[in-house]
Structures are given as C-alpha cells and as structure tokens.
Design a protein around this motif. Structure first.
Motif, short mmCIF file in Angstrom:
data_model
loop_
_atom_site.label_atom_id
_atom_site.label_comp_id
_atom_site.label_asym_id
_atom_site.label_seq_id
_atom_site.Cartn_x
_atom_site.Cartn_y
_atom_site.Cartn_z
N GLU A 91 0.83 -1.21 0.00
CA GLU A 91 0.00 0.00 0.00
C GLU A 91 0.86 1.26 0.00
O GLU A 91 0.53 2.24 -0.67
CB GLU A 91 -0.95 0.02 1.21
CG GLU A 91 -2.08 -0.97 1.12
CD GLU A 91 -1.69 -2.40 1.53
OE1 GLU A 91 -0.54 -2.63 1.98
OE2 GLU A 91 -2.53 -3.30 1.36
N ASP B 172 -2.07 11.70 -5.55
CA ASP B 172 -2.75 12.72 -6.36
C ASP B 172 -1.91 13.98 -6.53
O ASP B 172 -2.02 14.67 -7.53
CB ASP B 172 -4.10 13.09 -5.73
CG ASP B 172 -5.10 11.96 -5.85
OD1 ASP B 172 -5.01 11.16 -6.80
OD2 ASP B 172 -5.99 11.86 -4.97
N GLY C 251 -11.71 7.87 -13.28
CA GLY C 251 -11.76 6.55 -12.66
C GLY C 251 -10.63 5.63 -13.11
O GLY C 251 -10.27 4.69 -12.39
N ARG D 93 -7.52 6.30 -13.28
CA ARG D 93 -6.39 6.47 -12.35
C ARG D 93 -6.56 5.52 -11.17
O ARG D 93 -5.63 4.83 -10.77
CB ARG D 93 -6.29 7.91 -11.88
CG ARG D 93 -5.15 8.15 -10.91
CD ARG D 93 -5.10 9.63 -10.48
NE ARG D 93 -3.93 9.88 -9.69
CZ ARG D 93 -2.70 10.05 -10.17
NH1 ARG D 93 -2.50 10.01 -11.46
NH2 ARG D 93 -1.68 10.26 -9.37
N GLN D 94 -7.77 5.47 -10.62
CA GLN D 94 -8.04 4.58 -9.49
C GLN D 94 -7.90 3.12 -9.91
O GLN D 94 -7.39 2.31 -9.14
CB GLN D 94 -9.45 4.82 -8.95
CG GLN D 94 -9.55 5.74 -7.76
CD GLN D 94 -8.51 5.52 -6.70
OE1 GLN D 94 -7.62 6.35 -6.53
NE2 GLN D 94 -8.56 4.43 -5.95
N GLU D 95 -8.35 2.79 -11.11
CA GLU D 95 -8.25 1.40 -11.58
C GLU D 95 -6.80 0.98 -11.76
O GLU D 95 -6.40 -0.13 -11.39
CB GLU D 95 -9.02 1.23 -12.89
CG GLU D 95 -10.52 1.36 -12.72
CD GLU D 95 -11.28 1.49 -14.02
OE1 GLU D 95 -12.52 1.47 -13.97
OE2 GLU D 95 -10.64 1.63 -15.10
N LYS E 207 -4.23 2.29 -10.21
CA LYS E 207 -3.69 2.23 -8.85
C LYS E 207 -4.08 0.90 -8.20
O LYS E 207 -3.24 0.23 -7.59
CB LYS E 207 -4.23 3.41 -8.03
CG LYS E 207 -3.72 3.48 -6.63
CD LYS E 207 -4.25 4.74 -5.94
CE LYS E 207 -3.74 4.86 -4.53
NZ LYS E 207 -4.21 6.10 -3.88
N GLN E 208 -5.34 0.50 -8.35
CA GLN E 208 -5.81 -0.76 -7.79
C GLN E 208 -5.10 -1.94 -8.43
O GLN E 208 -4.73 -2.90 -7.76
CB GLN E 208 -7.33 -0.89 -7.96
CG GLN E 208 -7.93 -2.10 -7.30
CD GLN E 208 -7.80 -2.08 -5.79
OE1 GLN E 208 -7.75 -1.02 -5.18
NE2 GLN E 208 -7.74 -3.25 -5.18
#
Length: 196
Positions: free
Chosen positions: A86, A95, A176, A178-180, A182-183
């Motif tokens: 993490e 960000d 979204g 970016r989040q994907e 990152k995940q």
C-alpha cells in the motif's frame, strides 16, 4: 561591466519547449518552427543555443534522461520508509505527485526514434532500468525471500500501470482510470506477500 550570459537560461527554456513539442507531436513532428514558436524565439536562435538537429536531439535526450533519473532518485527517497504494498502504491499514485506527463511522452517519442538515433538507446534503457531497480529493491525489502524473478515481474507490472497514466494523458481519460490503475498495481504488489 558586461551583462551576464543568458545562454544557460535560454537553453533550458528552449529544451522545455522542445520537450513540449515532442510530447505533442513526436520527435519528427517537433519541427524547428514549432520549437521556436513554443520557446518564443526566432528559429535561428535554436542553432545558436542547442546546435544542429542531431545536437538538439542529443541535448533533449540528456535533458529527459537527467530529469527522469532525478525523479527516480526522489522516488527512491520517498520509498525508503515504505513498509508494505500500500505504501509503494500510495507514493507512486499520489494525487499530488509532481509528475510531468510531457516527460514520459517525450521519453516515448525519443524511444520510438532510437533506431534512427542509436546513441540514445542505452541512456533511455538505463533510465528505465534505474526506475525498475528502485521498485524491485523496495519490493525485495518489503517481502524478503520473494522469488527474484517474480519481484522483477511485479516491478515491471507496477511500472506499466504507473506509466500508463502519463501515456494516456493526451486522451484526457476518465478520472476513474487512475483509481483502476492504482488498484491494479496494488493487487499485483500483493501477489508477492504470499509467495515469500
């Protein structure tokens, strides 16, 4: 008393304009006219400050590699305290990270033309290898005993997710994504936790 030379400052401004043009148009599309317009100088001054086209390409390559290497050194410092997957992903995908998408886009533009300019190949590969080494070293520290080949594969995967963000920037992808990405990087990094 003579005026101080503005050569270094002007050269940096022109290199920055060149970086912008290569990011927008690729190396071949970064014409001297476009570079001069972006830098706000007359075209003949490009040669005065950076030399002929080959010298300009060499200067831009060095500028991109130096900037990329400085960013990698900053990343290594930021990851020194990382204790888990993490933490790595949080640092890379923050960000407020000071990423300049032009840098990666120019790096890609230069790498595409490496066959016509073979002198830049080693420097570009070395800069990427440094980045991968920082990720691999951090993963090795966090998950001691993990298989080195798996660590390297995970570092490659995390790197790919990370650089995709900047690669897609000209498309203005949905937030979204970016989040994907990152995940995806986090899921990949966690695969090492059970493998040690």
């Amino acid at each position: 008393m003579p005026r101080p030379s503005l050569k270094d400052q002007r050269s940096e401004e022109i290199l920055d304009a060149y970086l912008t043009c290569v990011a927008r148009f690729g190396l071949e599309g970064a014409t001297q006219e476009r570079i001069a317009a972006e830098a706000g100088v007359k075209r003949p001054l490009l040669r005065h400050y950076l030399g002929n086209r080959d010298q300009m390409i060499a200067a831009l390559t060095q500028h991109v590699v130096d900037t990329f290497n400085a960013s990698t050194s900053s990343l290594a410092t930021a990851l020194a305290d990382a204790g888990n997957a993490e933490d790595i992903v949080a640092v890379l995908f923050a960000d407020d990270a000071p990423n300049d998408p032009r840098l990666l886009l120019a790096w890609q533009g230069l790498s595409i033309s490496a066959s016509e300019n073979p002198g830049m190949r080693a420097d570009l590969l070395d800069s990427l290898e440094r980045f991968l080494t920082v990720l691999s070293d951090t993963l090795n520290r966090i998950v001691p005993g993990a298989n080195p080949a798996r660590v390297r594969a995970v570092a490659q995967g995390i790197s790919s997710s990370f650089v995709t963000l900047d690669s897609l920037s000209p498309l203005s992808p949905p937030a979204g994504w970016r989040q994907e990405l990152k995940q995806a990087a986090l899921l990949l990094a966690r695969t090492l936790e059970g493998s040690a």
